[in-house]
Design a protein around this motif. Structure first.
Motif, short mmCIF file in Angstrom:
data_model
loop_
_atom_site.label_atom_id
_atom_site.label_comp_id
_atom_site.label_asym_id
_atom_site.label_seq_id
_atom_site.Cartn_x
_atom_site.Cartn_y
_atom_site.Cartn_z
N TYR A 1 -18.54 30.76 14.36
CA TYR A 1 -18.02 31.28 15.62
C TYR A 1 -16.60 30.81 15.91
N ILE A 2 -15.76 30.79 14.87
CA ILE A 2 -14.36 30.46 15.05
C ILE A 2 -13.60 31.73 15.41
N LYS A 3 -12.94 31.73 16.54
CA LYS A 3 -12.27 32.94 16.99
C LYS A 3 -11.26 33.44 15.97
N ASN A 4 -10.57 32.52 15.33
CA ASN A 4 -9.53 32.90 14.38
C ASN A 4 -10.03 32.87 12.94
N GLY A 5 -11.30 33.23 12.73
CA GLY A 5 -11.82 33.21 11.37
C GLY A 5 -13.00 34.14 11.18
N SER A 6 -12.83 35.44 11.46
CA SER A 6 -13.96 36.37 11.32
C SER A 6 -13.48 37.78 10.99
N VAL A 7 -14.42 38.57 10.49
CA VAL A 7 -14.20 40.00 10.23
C VAL A 7 -15.38 40.76 10.84
N ASN B 1 -43.39 34.62 17.35
CA ASN B 1 -43.22 36.07 17.58
C ASN B 1 -42.19 36.69 16.65
N GLU B 2 -41.83 35.96 15.58
CA GLU B 2 -40.87 36.42 14.56
C GLU B 2 -39.47 36.61 15.13
N GLU B 3 -39.16 35.94 16.22
CA GLU B 3 -37.80 35.95 16.75
C GLU B 3 -37.00 34.84 16.04
N VAL B 4 -35.80 35.20 15.58
CA VAL B 4 -34.96 34.22 14.88
C VAL B 4 -33.95 33.63 15.86
N LYS B 5 -33.93 32.30 15.95
CA LYS B 5 -33.00 31.61 16.82
C LYS B 5 -32.12 30.69 15.99
N GLU B 6 -30.88 30.55 16.41
CA GLU B 6 -29.94 29.68 15.70
C GLU B 6 -29.48 28.55 16.62
N TYR B 7 -29.45 27.35 16.08
CA TYR B 7 -29.01 26.18 16.84
C TYR B 7 -27.95 25.44 16.02
N PHE B 8 -27.07 24.75 16.75
CA PHE B 8 -26.00 24.02 16.09
C PHE B 8 -25.91 22.61 16.67
N VAL B 9 -25.74 21.64 15.79
CA VAL B 9 -25.63 20.24 16.21
C VAL B 9 -24.38 19.64 15.59
N ASN B 10 -23.54 19.05 16.43
CA ASN B 10 -22.38 18.31 15.95
C ASN B 10 -22.87 17.21 15.02
N ALA B 11 -22.51 17.29 13.74
CA ALA B 11 -23.08 16.38 12.75
C ALA B 11 -22.47 14.99 12.79
N ILE C 1 -25.96 18.66 20.74
CA ILE C 1 -26.22 20.10 20.58
C ILE C 1 -25.01 20.89 21.06
N LEU C 2 -24.64 21.92 20.30
CA LEU C 2 -23.50 22.76 20.63
C LEU C 2 -23.96 24.15 21.04
N ASN C 3 -23.27 24.75 22.01
CA ASN C 3 -23.58 26.10 22.46
C ASN C 3 -22.46 27.02 21.99
N LEU C 4 -22.45 27.32 20.69
CA LEU C 4 -21.32 28.02 20.10
C LEU C 4 -21.22 29.48 20.54
N VAL C 5 -22.36 30.13 20.75
CA VAL C 5 -22.34 31.56 21.10
C VAL C 5 -21.68 31.75 22.46
N ASP C 6 -22.10 30.99 23.46
CA ASP C 6 -21.51 31.10 24.79
C ASP C 6 -20.06 30.66 24.79
N ASP C 7 -19.74 29.61 24.02
CA ASP C 7 -18.37 29.14 23.95
C ASP C 7 -17.46 30.20 23.34
N ALA C 8 -17.96 30.91 22.32
CA ALA C 8 -17.17 31.96 21.68
C ALA C 8 -16.94 33.12 22.64
#
Length: 290
Positions: free
Chosen positions: A154-160, A241-251, A256-263
């Motif tokens: 979720y880097i703003k300056n690194g996607s297509v 329920n076969e829902e896929v969730k993604e989580y991110f943790v500052n290693a 815990i990071l909220n990258l989707v909302d931050d992006a």
């Protein structure tokens, strides 16, 4: 020889030796207790996960340290672009919008390999990106930039982002790119994948009867600094329920990071960087600690 004086010296020496041996014993005992507590802690979380029927496969064990990385946003206005199959190219400093002259057919929308040839032939430095998300409803797919096979999440300056028509043909794409990516010389000790999972579990983010399907190390934005990236654990979970969730943790910091909302916030507010000049990593890290 003064026997009383010698006796006193021997007593003092033996007392010092006793104190030294006792302190050594205490240190060994404390270390033993710490190791035991850590192993009990790991067994406890494993037991709790088992009780809630939360499963996971083999966790990465060979990634102990990693460095922060830094770079700068690509200014496409400085580049004489020569893109094949481009009917129209719009450049807004760090963002490239390309409309294709001939639509590119995607044979299978669900497979990454179906997009690889398009990226290689039509996108500037296209091999630097990997598939992240497919949105069939809105007819687009998102690709994240990589560095040394690690994803920049979720880097703003690194996607297509590619867009296709109702015939599954790509007709347009938008691109941003981080360039001159460099790793800081100092590597940081990382929190373990199990600790990252424990953090999610203790926060109530892992549902019963769910399955952790992926645990990978990548990078994400450090605070609001768009060009300084921190090692980040990506943890994907499939619920009952076969829902896929993604989580991110500052290693590094173990938070815990909220990258989707931050992006999303970054897209609404615009780029928060002052310019495209390279940021001094040590200076920015010191600012982030203040």
């Amino acid at each position: 020889m003064d026997w009383s004086k010698s006796k006193s010296i021997f007593i003092v020496v033996f007392l010092i030796l006793d104190v030294f041996l006792y302190s050594l014993f205490l240190n060994r005992h404390t270390e033993s207790q710490l190791v035991q507590n850590e192993s009990w802690g790991e067994r406890n979380i494993e037991d709790r996960l088992k009780d809630d029927n939360i499963t996971y496969g083999m966790l990465p064990t060979n990634i102990v340290k990693a460095a922060y990385i830094s770079g700068k946003a690509k200014n496409f206005e400085d580049e004489e672009l020569s893109l094949e199959n481009a009917e129209d190219i719009k450049i807004d400093k760090n963002k490239l919008v390309v409309t294709l002259e001939e639509p590119f057919e995607i044979k299978n929308l669900d497979e990454e390999t179906s997009y690889n040839e398009f990226l290689k032939l039509n996108v500037y430095n296209g091999t630097s990106y990997t598939l992240w998300q497919i949105d069939k409803e809105n007819r687009n797919a998102t690709f994240f930039q990589t560095m040394n096979s690690r994803i920049l999440y979720y880097i703003k300056n690194g996607s297509v982002t590619v867009h296709w028509n109702d015939q599954n043909e790509i007709i347009r794409y938008e691109q941003t790119l981080l360039e001159d990516l460099e790793a800081n010389e100092e590597e940081k000790t990382l929190t373990t994948p199990l600790n990252a999972i424990t953090l999610l579990y203790n926060k109530g983010l892992l549902e019963s009867n769910s399955k952790i399907t992926q645990v990978n190390l990548g990078y994400s934005t450090l605070l609001q600094l768009q060009q300084v990236l921190v090692p980040t654990w990506e943890i994907r979970v499939e619920t009952e329920n076969e829902e896929v969730k993604e989580y991110f943790v500052n290693a590094v910091e173990g938070v815990i990071l909220n990258l989707v909302d931050d992006a999303s916030t970054a897209d609404e507010e615009g780029d928060t960087t002052l310019d495209n000049n390279e940021i001094d990593l040590e200076t920015e890290l010191e600012k982030s600690r203040e």
